[in-house]
Design an enzyme around this catalytic site. Structure first.
Site, mmCIF file in Angstrom:
data_model
loop_
_atom_site.group_PDB
_atom_site.id
_atom_site.type_symbol
_atom_site.label_atom_id
_atom_site.label_comp_id
_atom_site.label_asym_id
_atom_site.label_seq_id
_atom_site.Cartn_x
_atom_site.Cartn_y
_atom_site.Cartn_z
ATOM 1 N N LYS A 237 0.855 -1.219 0.000
ATOM 2 C CA LYS A 237 0.000 0.000 0.000
ATOM 3 C C LYS A 237 0.879 1.252 0.000
ATOM 4 O O LYS A 237 0.776 2.127 0.877
ATOM 5 C CB LYS A 237 -0.957 0.005 1.178
ATOM 6 C CG LYS A 237 -2.041 -1.067 1.071
ATOM 7 C CD LYS A 237 -3.252 -0.696 1.895
ATOM 8 C CE LYS A 237 -4.309 -1.769 1.842
ATOM 9 N NZ LYS A 237 -3.920 -3.005 2.555
ATOM 10 N N ASP B 122 3.442 7.495 -1.112
ATOM 11 C CA ASP B 122 4.551 8.408 -0.841
ATOM 12 C C ASP B 122 4.865 9.230 -2.080
ATOM 13 O O ASP B 122 4.175 9.122 -3.104
ATOM 14 C CB ASP B 122 5.770 7.589 -0.364
ATOM 15 C CG ASP B 122 6.537 8.318 0.726
ATOM 16 O OD1 ASP B 122 6.837 9.513 0.534
ATOM 17 O OD2 ASP B 122 6.838 7.694 1.761
HETATM 18 O O1 C5P Z 1 -9.649 -10.050 7.516
HETATM 19 P P1 C5P Z 1 -10.166 -9.370 6.291
HETATM 20 O O2 C5P Z 1 -10.782 -10.317 5.285
HETATM 21 O O3 C5P Z 1 -11.056 -8.197 6.596
HETATM 22 O O4 C5P Z 1 -8.849 -8.794 5.605
HETATM 23 C C1 C5P Z 1 -8.857 -7.975 4.474
HETATM 24 C C2 C5P Z 1 -7.479 -7.805 3.962
HETATM 25 O O5 C5P Z 1 -7.527 -6.964 2.813
HETATM 26 C C3 C5P Z 1 -6.504 -7.150 4.915
HETATM 27 O O6 C5P Z 1 -5.238 -7.771 4.709
HETATM 28 C C4 C5P Z 1 -6.449 -5.712 4.501
HETATM 29 O O7 C5P Z 1 -5.191 -5.135 4.712
HETATM 30 C C5 C5P Z 1 -6.722 -5.815 3.006
HETATM 31 N N1 C5P Z 1 -7.359 -4.653 2.378
HETATM 32 C C6 C5P Z 1 -8.584 -4.171 2.757
HETATM 33 N N2 C5P Z 1 -9.139 -3.075 2.127
HETATM 34 C C7 C5P Z 1 -8.502 -2.486 1.126
HETATM 35 C C8 C5P Z 1 -7.267 -2.975 0.711
HETATM 36 C C9 C5P Z 1 -6.733 -4.087 1.363
HETATM 37 O O8 C5P Z 1 -9.200 -4.735 3.662
HETATM 38 N N3 C5P Z 1 -9.054 -1.491 0.487
#
Ligand code: C5P
Length: 224
Positions: free
Chosen positions: A63, A66
């Site tokens: 992510k 920067d």
């Molecule tokens: O546990 P869960 O299914 O909620 O995890 C979602 C994953 O997706 C996490 O690793 C989180 O960092 C990532 N993520 C997110 N939303 C975003 C981008 C990535 O939840 N917009």
């Protein structure tokens, strides 16, 4: 039959837990890739483990957010890890997206739109005037202009994103039941695929509790 594609979020700093996740999520019915976020990437043994992980689809969820110069050098700094996907926040601006694209090589550059943990109210809090759906649509247009390879958005916005962005769409915020945790914009796996998602990201619904059972629950849901 076409196999469903899932990125399993390896959200832990515990190497043994990651090994367990990888071992127990292998399944003939699914195409599974592994997503490593800041927690594991910054853990003591995380980097070495990823550098040795072969024959897997590897997703580096950095992510990046920067200035162009830092984004470019950060991508170069992790080239040896041979990721298939690396994320960057679209909000870091067009110039940074272009710089990242210039050095990304064979890896896919994935633009993160608006985090699935945010809703209209949270956007207002940060100071954005747009609603989530408008902002995500705007970000998708910028991702297209910067020729990014994929987009991360919630499954609720896939149809909107598809209007302008024709490449891969990856959706986190996936839930098999009503427990949202910290997520705000969620849908079930079947709803997400129905909307046109190419990949789902699933973390806690797979990694918490009994991983094998969780994968079986997911497959049962997908078979419905
Ligand atoms: O546990 P869960 O299914 O909620 O995890 C979602 C994953 O997706 C996490 O690793 C989180 O960092 C990532 N993520 C997110 N939303 C975003 C981008 C990535 O939840 N917009």
């Amino acid at each position: 039959m076409k196999k469903n594609k899932i990125f399993v979020a390896c959200d832990t700093s515990n190497l043994n837990k990651v090994k367990k996740i990888i071992k127990y999520t292998k399944n003939k019915k699914l195409i599974v890739g592994y997503k490593f976020g800041l927690e594991f990437l910054n853990s003591k043994k995380g980097r070495t483990f990823i550098s040795k992980l072969k024959n897997e689809i590897k997703f580096g969820d950095y992510k990046l957010s920067d200035i162009p110069n830092t984004v470019r050098s950060s991508i170069k700094a992790v080239k040896d890890l041979k990721f298939n996907y690396i994320t960057i926040h679209i909000n870091c601006g067009f110039k940074a997206l272009i710089e990242a694209k210039n050095v990304i090589g064979n890896c896919k550059l994935v633009g993160v739109t608006t985090l699935t943990s945010l809703n209209d109210k949270s956007l207002k809090e940060i100071g954005f005037d747009k609603k989530v759906k408008e902002l995500v649509f705007h970000q998708a247009k910028l991702a297209k202009k910067a020729k990014l390879d994929a987009i991360v958005c919630s499954a609720q916005e896939v149809k909107i994103v598809k209007k302008v962005f024709k490449k891969e769409i990856i959706t986190p915020g996936i839930r098999l039941n009503s427990k949202k945790d910290d997520q705000k914009r969620v849908l079930t796996p079947n709803e997400a695929y129905k909307n046109g998602a190419d990949w789902l990201v699933i973390g806690r619904d797979i990694s918490k509790g009994n991983i094998k059972n969780n994968i079986q629950n997911l497959i049962n849901h997908l078979d419905k």
